[in-house]
Design a protein around this motif. Sequence first.
Motif, mmCIF file in Angstrom:
data_model
loop_
_atom_site.group_PDB
_atom_site.id
_atom_site.type_symbol
_atom_site.label_atom_id
_atom_site.label_comp_id
_atom_site.label_asym_id
_atom_site.label_seq_id
_atom_site.Cartn_x
_atom_site.Cartn_y
_atom_site.Cartn_z
ATOM 1 N N PHE A 1 0.839 -1.206 0.000
ATOM 2 C CA PHE A 1 0.000 0.000 0.000
ATOM 3 C C PHE A 1 0.873 1.255 0.000
ATOM 4 O O PHE A 1 0.728 2.131 -0.860
ATOM 5 N N GLY A 2 1.779 1.347 0.974
ATOM 6 C CA GLY A 2 2.631 2.531 1.075
ATOM 7 C C GLY A 2 3.576 2.663 -0.099
ATOM 8 O O GLY A 2 3.828 3.774 -0.593
ATOM 9 N N GLY A 3 4.119 1.535 -0.570
ATOM 10 C CA GLY A 3 5.049 1.572 -1.694
ATOM 11 C C GLY A 3 4.409 2.107 -2.962
ATOM 12 O O GLY A 3 4.995 2.915 -3.683
ATOM 13 N N MET A 4 3.183 1.677 -3.245
ATOM 14 C CA MET A 4 2.503 2.141 -4.456
ATOM 15 C C MET A 4 2.116 3.609 -4.348
ATOM 16 O O MET A 4 2.203 4.363 -5.326
ATOM 17 N N PHE A 5 1.687 4.024 -3.158
ATOM 18 C CA PHE A 5 1.323 5.433 -2.974
ATOM 19 C C PHE A 5 2.549 6.322 -3.202
ATOM 20 O O PHE A 5 2.483 7.328 -3.936
ATOM 21 N N LEU A 6 3.675 5.964 -2.607
ATOM 22 C CA LEU A 6 4.896 6.767 -2.754
ATOM 23 C C LEU A 6 5.444 6.688 -4.176
ATOM 24 O O LEU A 6 5.973 7.673 -4.695
ATOM 25 N N LEU A 7 5.319 5.527 -4.796
ATOM 26 C CA LEU A 7 5.798 5.384 -6.173
ATOM 27 C C LEU A 7 5.037 6.312 -7.112
ATOM 28 O O LEU A 7 5.633 6.923 -8.022
ATOM 29 N N MET A 8 3.734 6.463 -6.906
ATOM 30 C CA MET A 8 2.951 7.365 -7.738
ATOM 31 C C MET A 8 3.373 8.818 -7.555
ATOM 32 O O MET A 8 3.413 9.597 -8.518
ATOM 33 N N ILE A 9 3.705 9.203 -6.338
ATOM 34 C CA ILE A 9 4.202 10.560 -6.097
ATOM 35 C C ILE A 9 5.478 10.792 -6.891
ATOM 36 O O ILE A 9 5.643 11.828 -7.554
ATOM 37 N N PHE A 10 6.379 9.832 -6.849
ATOM 38 C CA PHE A 10 7.649 9.951 -7.568
ATOM 39 C C PHE A 10 7.433 9.998 -9.080
ATOM 40 O O PHE A 10 7.991 10.854 -9.773
ATOM 41 N N LEU A 11 6.614 9.088 -9.600
ATOM 42 C CA LEU A 11 6.402 9.022 -11.048
ATOM 43 C C LEU A 11 5.755 10.298 -11.578
ATOM 44 O O LEU A 11 6.159 10.825 -12.624
ATOM 45 N N ASP A 12 4.748 10.789 -10.876
ATOM 46 C CA ASP A 12 4.098 12.018 -11.327
ATOM 47 C C ASP A 12 5.057 13.201 -11.301
ATOM 48 O O ASP A 12 4.934 14.129 -12.106
ATOM 49 N N PHE A 13 6.004 13.176 -10.381
ATOM 50 C CA PHE A 13 6.987 14.267 -10.311
ATOM 51 C C PHE A 13 7.946 14.211 -11.491
ATOM 52 O O PHE A 13 8.174 15.224 -12.160
ATOM 53 N N ILE A 14 8.524 13.057 -11.779
ATOM 54 C CA ILE A 14 9.547 12.990 -12.833
ATOM 55 C C ILE A 14 8.942 13.094 -14.228
ATOM 56 O O ILE A 14 9.649 13.434 -15.188
ATOM 57 N N PHE A 15 7.644 12.816 -14.363
ATOM 58 C CA PHE A 15 7.004 12.930 -15.666
ATOM 59 C C PHE A 15 6.393 14.317 -15.893
ATOM 60 O O PHE A 15 5.835 14.574 -16.956
ATOM 61 N N GLU A 16 6.490 15.182 -14.889
ATOM 62 C CA GLU A 16 5.935 16.535 -15.027
ATOM 63 C C GLU A 16 6.972 17.472 -15.635
ATOM 64 O O GLU A 16 8.151 17.440 -15.258
ATOM 65 N N GLU A 17 6.535 18.293 -16.563
ATOM 66 C CA GLU A 17 7.441 19.261 -17.188
ATOM 67 C C GLU A 17 7.636 20.446 -16.247
ATOM 68 O O GLU A 17 6.685 20.988 -15.723
ATOM 69 N N ARG A 18 8.899 20.820 -16.019
ATOM 70 C CA ARG A 18 9.208 21.907 -15.090
ATOM 71 C C ARG A 18 10.371 22.726 -15.644
ATOM 72 O O ARG A 18 11.191 22.226 -16.426
ATOM 73 N N GLU A 19 10.399 23.982 -15.230
ATOM 74 C CA GLU A 19 11.447 24.884 -15.719
ATOM 75 C C GLU A 19 12.809 24.508 -15.139
ATOM 76 O O GLU A 19 13.821 24.554 -15.827
ATOM 77 N N VAL A 20 12.856 24.199 -13.865
ATOM 78 C CA VAL A 20 14.116 23.875 -13.198
ATOM 79 C C VAL A 20 14.265 22.367 -13.134
ATOM 80 O O VAL A 20 13.377 21.664 -12.635
ATOM 81 N N THR A 21 15.377 21.854 -13.642
ATOM 82 C CA THR A 21 15.659 20.422 -13.572
ATOM 83 C C THR A 21 16.984 20.207 -12.859
ATOM 84 O O THR A 21 17.915 21.007 -12.998
ATOM 85 N N TRP A 22 17.043 19.145 -12.090
ATOM 86 C CA TRP A 22 18.282 18.811 -11.368
ATOM 87 C C TRP A 22 19.151 17.900 -12.245
ATOM 88 O O TRP A 22 20.253 18.274 -12.636
ATOM 89 N N LEU A 23 18.649 16.740 -12.593
ATOM 90 C CA LEU A 23 19.332 15.823 -13.509
ATOM 91 C C LEU A 23 18.683 15.985 -14.879
ATOM 92 O O LEU A 23 17.847 15.193 -15.284
ATOM 93 N N GLY A 24 19.072 17.058 -15.550
ATOM 94 C CA GLY A 24 18.419 17.427 -16.798
ATOM 95 C C GLY A 24 18.461 16.346 -17.855
ATOM 96 O O GLY A 24 17.495 16.153 -18.607
ATOM 97 N N TRP A 25 19.580 15.613 -17.946
ATOM 98 C CA TRP A 25 19.726 14.550 -18.945
ATOM 99 C C TRP A 25 18.680 13.463 -18.764
ATOM 100 O O TRP A 25 18.335 12.756 -19.714
ATOM 101 N N LEU A 26 18.156 13.332 -17.557
ATOM 102 C CA LEU A 26 17.124 12.333 -17.273
ATOM 103 C C LEU A 26 15.733 12.951 -17.222
ATOM 104 O O LEU A 26 14.775 12.400 -17.791
ATOM 105 N N GLU A 27 15.598 14.093 -16.569
ATOM 106 C CA GLU A 27 14.282 14.666 -16.309
ATOM 107 C C GLU A 27 13.640 15.265 -17.562
ATOM 108 O O GLU A 27 12.421 15.196 -17.724
ATOM 109 N N ARG A 28 14.436 15.863 -18.440
ATOM 110 C CA ARG A 28 13.842 16.472 -19.637
ATOM 111 C C ARG A 28 13.226 15.436 -20.574
ATOM 112 O O ARG A 28 12.091 15.610 -21.028
ATOM 113 N N PRO A 29 13.923 14.319 -20.894
ATOM 114 C CA PRO A 29 13.266 13.296 -21.736
ATOM 115 C C PRO A 29 12.036 12.682 -21.062
ATOM 116 O O PRO A 29 11.032 12.415 -21.725
#
Length: 385
Positions: A122-150
Amino acid sequence: MLLRTFGWSFGITAAGLALAGVLWGGKGLAIVAILSVLEISLSFDNAVINAGILRKLNAFWQKMFLTVGVLIAVFGMRLVFPIIIVAITAKLSPWEAVRVAIDDHDRYESLVTGAHPAIAAFGGMFLLMIFLDFIFEEREVTWLGWLERPLSKLGKLDTLSVVIAMVVLVIAATTVATGVPLHGGHGTIDKGETVLLAGVGGLITYLVVGGVSSFFEERLEDEEEDDEDTGTAQVPAPGGSGATRSQVAGLAGKAAFFMFLYLEVIDASFSFDGVVGAFAISNDIFEIALGLGIGAMYIRSLTVFLVRKGTLDDYVYLEHGAHYAIGALAVILLITIKYDVSEVITGLVGVVLIAASYWSSVVRNRRLGEGSDTSDDKAEVTSGV
């Protein structure tokens, strides 16, 4: 400001340790102190995530987070929640579950540990969704740009995060959920169905709570845009903040309530590993609740401190590091369905990612500062000419 923000935490720490010493002696005091440190080390990334949400809320809801929210975190998740789990999994009445927790520590530990696969899924899936929605969201500031932009480009597919989460859940249910060792090491059991159902429950909870809070937040933004078009949203809120009166009013309504609810579910998901991991140190329900409760207070205070200091605005990669830590924690939770993972490793993963993102933010600020100084120098030379 430090004392004002952490004052309650300092006071509860002193009272809690004193109480532990009186009730259980020096050994109990040491156990409570260790559990407090364990909770803080496991949940530092939680404070960063919480701060990102809490800064959207007004002062009233921030106070709710430190009052009602603390009661939910300390008494609800650290004391009541394990008892509910025991009652459901062992098919006991609530009163019998309380009796077991108080009088039969070994059986209580066994029952809570036996429920770990469902809790982790239960907790793993809830947290995984938070992470996935974050990395798939387009944002102006990127930390690991080579990964986050694609990945942000792939995120234009609306259901991608749900599809990936479901694939991960199926893999977990057919791999780590099979042959789960029984408590005490006497045989194994197949928990595939339990993990699948609990994981779907975590996914549904995220979609419902997160979706409702996003709906009201977007509606609030639409109302603010309409106010700007009509020229009624330019009155600043009291206290000199950048928010307008309409924003403050909106954040005190349904949008704020569901954000608060979303915040509490996130906080609960973070507490799962701490509650189960605490049994490696003690199986006394009250020692666990007191130790983890003290740690939870510091996480709450740290969250408010980050908001009031504007730390996330000054160190822009912190949220990135915290979300990567969430992704790592989600994977670790799923792995722990079958395999033991030391709390030290879990805590270090989060600390390392937060520290790396903090240092990257410092380097970025220095670079921008030097660029600003250079621009100012050029401007002075130009004006001098």
